[in-house]
Design a protein around this motif. Structure first.
Motif, PDB file in Angstrom:
ATOM      1  N   THR A   1       0.927   3.816  -2.881  1.00  0.00           N
ATOM      2  CA  THR A   1      -0.217   4.691  -3.172  1.00  0.00           C
ATOM      3  C   THR A   1      -0.245   5.939  -2.297  1.00  0.00           C
ATOM      4  O   THR A   1      -1.071   6.818  -2.530  1.00  0.00           O
ATOM      5  CB  THR A   1      -1.549   3.947  -2.977  1.00  0.00           C
TER       6      THR A   1
ATOM      7  N   GLY B   1       0.779  -1.233   0.000  1.00  0.00           N
ATOM      8  CA  GLY B   1       0.000   0.000   0.000  1.00  0.00           C
ATOM      9  C   GLY B   1       0.805   1.275   0.000  1.00  0.00           C
ATOM     10  O   GLY B   1       0.310   2.322  -0.443  1.00  0.00           O
TER      11      GLY B   1
ATOM     12  N   THR C   1      -2.939  -1.353  -5.166  1.00  0.00           N
ATOM     13  CA  THR C   1      -1.481  -1.310  -5.283  1.00  0.00           C
ATOM     14  C   THR C   1      -1.057  -1.648  -6.705  1.00  0.00           C
ATOM     15  O   THR C   1      -0.198  -0.977  -7.286  1.00  0.00           O
ATOM     16  CB  THR C   1      -0.852  -2.299  -4.285  1.00  0.00           C
TER      17      THR C   1
ATOM     18  N   PRO D   1      -3.901   0.673   1.359  1.00  0.00           N
ATOM     19  CA  PRO D   1      -3.643   1.636   0.292  1.00  0.00           C
ATOM     20  C   PRO D   1      -4.707   2.723   0.248  1.00  0.00           C
ATOM     21  O   PRO D   1      -5.814   2.557   0.768  1.00  0.00           O
ATOM     22  CB  PRO D   1      -3.701   0.777  -0.973  1.00  0.00           C
TER      23      PRO D   1
END
Length: 264
Positions: free
Chosen positions: A179, A176, A225, A209
């Motif tokens: 992001t 994550g 992701t 994320p």
């Protein structure tokens, strides 16, 4: 198709106590082909093996996280080793170094426990899952020495470090963090790491994320992701879709762990 192979989750975590079994029953129908549930403390190692026994698509990694070293029993290494013969244990992890928190074990103690588990993995010809937080230099020193196969999880190092990890024959694990609004190194690495050296992960219940930051993470969120990885790689002139990222990552993970992904 079930494309998502989550190489790093902690479904034994108390964050899943209220609905663990209900959630785990639904993941395969939501695109998850496999999950490696990763131990952090001794109890988590045993719990990870239990989850792997109860769910065909889940496998286990067993090891002591650097944040869980304080108060380890003298026989911790023997306990970890006793689990390595289980047919669904596919890696030694989560092991490594974490210099972020002042109340973690002293650096020299962390390095001693890390080295012992790297040797354990080498003795049993198993891959490792590496935790490296604010300890890049010492982590790489030990990886150079032991030359394990495996993953540097939640990769936060530079592009140059990623190149060395790849040169050692290891995989870069991205989740994550790629992001996140202010992410720099993970995005640069996502754009440049060879697709043959990439795996994807959640670290569930952590590291959700965007747009789920602050919420409990689960394996289905890897799709966000993958979208980000595809976006940054395509922007560098190499068009690729999120599905292609997931497929490559799935094949890499299956090869590393000796697992034939359950793809429908």
């Amino acid at each position: 198709m079930r494309l998502i192979f989550d190489t790093h989750a902690h479904y034994d975590d108390e964050a899943f106590d209220s609905d663990r079994e209900a959630l785990l029953r639904t993941l395969p129908e939501k695109g998850i082909c496999n999950v490696v549930n990763v131990g952090a403390e001794l109890k988590g190692c045993y719990d990870s093996v239990t989850l792997a026994e109860e769910h065909s698509y889940i496998y286990a990694a067993v090891g002591i996280h650097p944040g869980c070293i304080q108060g380890l029993p003298d026989d911790y290494l023997q306990q970890v080793e006793s689990l390595l013969s289980h047919p669904k244990v596919v890696a030694v992890g989560e092991i490594g170094l974490d210099y972020h928190f002042d109340d973690n074990a002293p650096k020299e103690v962390q390095k001693e426990v890390f080295a012992a588990q790297l040797q354990l993995a080498k003795d049993h010809d198993l891959p490792v899952i590496i935790h490296d937080r604010e300890a890049h230099g010492d982590t790489m020193e030990l990886l150079r020495k032991y030359k394990p196969k495996g993953i540097v999880h939640c990769f936060s190092g530079s592009v140059e470090m990623a190149r060395e990890v790849v040169s050692l024959g290891m995989y870069v694990g991205l989740g994550g963090a790629v992001t996140f609004k202010n992410a720099r190194h993970p995005v640069e690495v996502a754009a440049s790491v060879p697709l043959t050296s990439l795996v994807v992960e959640t670290d569930a219940p952590y590291m959700s994320p965007v747009p789920f930051r602050g919420k409990r993470c689960d394996s289905t969120m890897i799709s966000y992701t993958a979208e980000k990885i595809a976006q940054v790689r395509s922007a560098q002139g190499t068009p690729i879709t999120a599905a292609e990222v997931l497929e490559a990552a799935r094949e890499n993970a299956g090869s590393l762990f000796g697992i034939t992904p359950e793809v429908l």
